[in-house]
Design an enzyme around this catalytic site. Sequence first.
Site: not given
Length: 286
Positions: A32-34, A36-37, A152, A185-186
């Site tokens: 679910a790349l956005h 940010g990715h 994380q 965010s996804s």
Amino acid sequence: MKLARDPQSLAHALAPARRRGAPIGFVPTMGALHEGHQALVQECRNASDFSVVSIFVNPIQFETSDAFRKYPRNPKRDLSVLRSMNVDVAYCPGADVYPADTLVRVTETTVSRLFEGAVRPGHFDGVLTIVAKLFMHVRPSMAFFGEKDFQQIWLIRRMVSEFPFDVRIIGVPTVRDHRTGLACSSRNAFLSGSGRRKAASLNRAMSDALDRAPKLRTADAIALSVVRKLRADGVRVRYAVIVREGDFARVRDRLALNTPYRILAAVTVDGVHLIDNFPLILSPSA
Ligand code: PAF
């Protein structure tokens, strides 16, 4: 771009890079790349000769099977994004990453229980376990993680400092919506129009508190100002805290000067769990 669906075909796809000793850069994702990715992938491409991006929706890091089932998935689009960014290998392992009788997990015993770990028990065991497995499959020199998930990345750094993974962990600053400041965010895909507007108050509340930090001075006063602003905007607050970056200890009293802290907060909007964080350092002139 090569597509590998199991550790054997991954080893095959990585063989030329390994033969010429090229440093491998790695970006683990759940798809679910956005944007940010895409920033992570860009950093990885800039810093390494050979780039690997994994897509795996990790069942053991979700609180419920329902949350796992509902997580957004768009593999076709994800692969075409990665192809357009000239990624060398997309690694999309199957559920057999975990044998049916799997018994072993990686657990950090302290920080993983706090804040995000308290709201989502077991979440970080799931994250550390999959990241450790993926590191063993890919054996990267560098791995890139978004600073949006600050707890994380702190835990992953801690894991690689205690276990002999020869990998440098690189944090990439949070990418935000340029109008509202909402962190990419996804999960934003689950927000309604009004939910998006409400969610943007997370960024506003934290930015306001940071502006006032020199005057508020104690960590509790700064965190409380975030909570009050969010509540005034009708947002359900899960936590708002300040931690020392070095040891992730929660701080409540006066902040020391020239010491890196992070303000972390989580909220629920439209039933969607959202997190954000900002660095906080008080300088003597402030
Ligand atoms: O940040 C994420 O997307 C996930 O937690 C990660 C690191 C890919 C592990 O599943």
